[in-house]
Design a protein around this motif. Sequence first.
Motif, PDB file in Angstrom:
ATOM      1  N   GLU A  47      -9.682   4.591 -10.227  1.00 30.90           N
ATOM      2  CA  GLU A  47      -9.606   3.521 -11.215  1.00 30.90           C
ATOM      3  C   GLU A  47     -10.341   3.916 -12.502  1.00 30.90           C
ATOM      4  O   GLU A  47      -9.848   3.686 -13.612  1.00 30.90           O
ATOM      5  CB  GLU A  47     -10.200   2.237 -10.642  1.00 30.90           C
ATOM      6  N   THR A  48     -11.502   4.548 -12.359  1.00 31.54           N
ATOM      7  CA  THR A  48     -12.269   4.996 -13.520  1.00 31.54           C
ATOM      8  C   THR A  48     -11.482   6.028 -14.310  1.00 31.54           C
ATOM      9  O   THR A  48     -11.409   5.961 -15.539  1.00 31.54           O
ATOM     10  CB  THR A  48     -13.630   5.569 -13.080  1.00 31.54           C
ATOM     11  N   LYS A  53      -8.564   7.369 -19.294  1.00 30.79           N
ATOM     12  CA  LYS A  53      -7.383   7.933 -19.950  1.00 30.79           C
ATOM     13  C   LYS A  53      -6.655   6.865 -20.769  1.00 30.79           C
ATOM     14  O   LYS A  53      -6.193   7.145 -21.878  1.00 30.79           O
ATOM     15  CB  LYS A  53      -6.444   8.552 -18.904  1.00 30.79           C
ATOM     16  N   GLN A  54      -6.575   5.637 -20.254  1.00 29.91           N
ATOM     17  CA  GLN A  54      -5.928   4.562 -21.009  1.00 29.91           C
ATOM     18  C   GLN A  54      -6.682   4.280 -22.308  1.00 29.91           C
ATOM     19  O   GLN A  54      -6.060   4.071 -23.355  1.00 29.91           O
ATOM     20  CB  GLN A  54      -5.841   3.290 -20.162  1.00 29.91           C
ATOM     21  N   LYS A  89       0.122   0.904  -9.274  1.00 30.63           N
ATOM     22  CA  LYS A  89      -0.002   1.458  -7.922  1.00 30.63           C
ATOM     23  C   LYS A  89      -1.411   1.242  -7.367  1.00 30.63           C
ATOM     24  O   LYS A  89      -1.581   0.937  -6.191  1.00 30.63           O
ATOM     25  CB  LYS A  89       0.331   2.950  -7.920  1.00 30.63           C
ATOM     26  N   LEU A  90      -2.411   1.405  -8.238  1.00 33.09           N
ATOM     27  CA  LEU A  90      -3.795   1.195  -7.837  1.00 33.09           C
ATOM     28  C   LEU A  90      -4.017  -0.260  -7.410  1.00 33.09           C
ATOM     29  O   LEU A  90      -4.599  -0.527  -6.368  1.00 33.09           O
ATOM     30  CB  LEU A  90      -4.741   1.558  -8.980  1.00 33.09           C
ATOM     31  N   LYS A  91      -3.532  -1.187  -8.212  1.00 36.02           N
ATOM     32  CA  LYS A  91      -3.689  -2.607  -7.887  1.00 36.02           C
ATOM     33  C   LYS A  91      -3.015  -2.933  -6.566  1.00 36.02           C
ATOM     34  O   LYS A  91      -3.579  -3.670  -5.750  1.00 36.02           O
ATOM     35  CB  LYS A  91      -3.098  -3.481  -9.005  1.00 36.02           C
ATOM     36  N   ALA A  92      -1.842  -2.377  -6.332  1.00 39.35           N
ATOM     37  CA  ALA A  92      -1.130  -2.628  -5.074  1.00 39.35           C
ATOM     38  C   ALA A  92      -1.915  -2.069  -3.877  1.00 39.35           C
ATOM     39  O   ALA A  92      -1.942  -2.672  -2.820  1.00 39.35           O
ATOM     40  CB  ALA A  92       0.274  -2.006  -5.128  1.00 39.35           C
ATOM     41  N   LYS A  93      -2.550  -0.934  -4.080  1.00 39.05           N
ATOM     42  CA  LYS A  93      -3.320  -0.317  -2.994  1.00 39.05           C
ATOM     43  C   LYS A  93      -4.609  -1.099  -2.714  1.00 39.05           C
ATOM     44  O   LYS A  93      -5.070  -1.141  -1.577  1.00 39.05           O
ATOM     45  CB  LYS A  93      -3.653   1.128  -3.372  1.00 39.05           C
TER      46      LYS A  93
END
Length: 97
Positions: A47-48, A53-54, A89-93
Motif C-alpha cells: 500500500e505504501t 508512486k501515485q 486490487k489492494l482494497k479487494a485483498k
Amino acid sequence: LHQLELSGVEPAKETDCDADSAFLMEVMEINEKLAESKNKDNLEEVETSIKVKQEELTREVTAAFERDDLQEAKKLLGKMKYFANLEDKLKAKKIPS
C-alpha cells in the motif's frame, strides 16, 4: 482527463501501450507482491509503494499541465490508471471474504 478532453486531446485508452518497459516491470513487481502478500504487514508495505508512486505521478502530471505539455499529461494519466488498478486490487485483498 477532463482537462485533456477540454483541450481536444483524447485520453489514453486501455489498449494504448506506450508505457516504458521499466515502468511496466515496476507495475508487475508490485502486482506480484500484492498477489503473494499473506499478512497485514506485507499489504501495508504494498500500500505504501502504491501511494508513493501515485503521489509522484500526481506531481508529474500537475507539472505537465502547468507546462501545457498535454501529450506528457496524457502519458502520465495512462500510468496513473495502472496504479488505480493496483489500488483496487489492494482494497479487494484487504476486505476479508
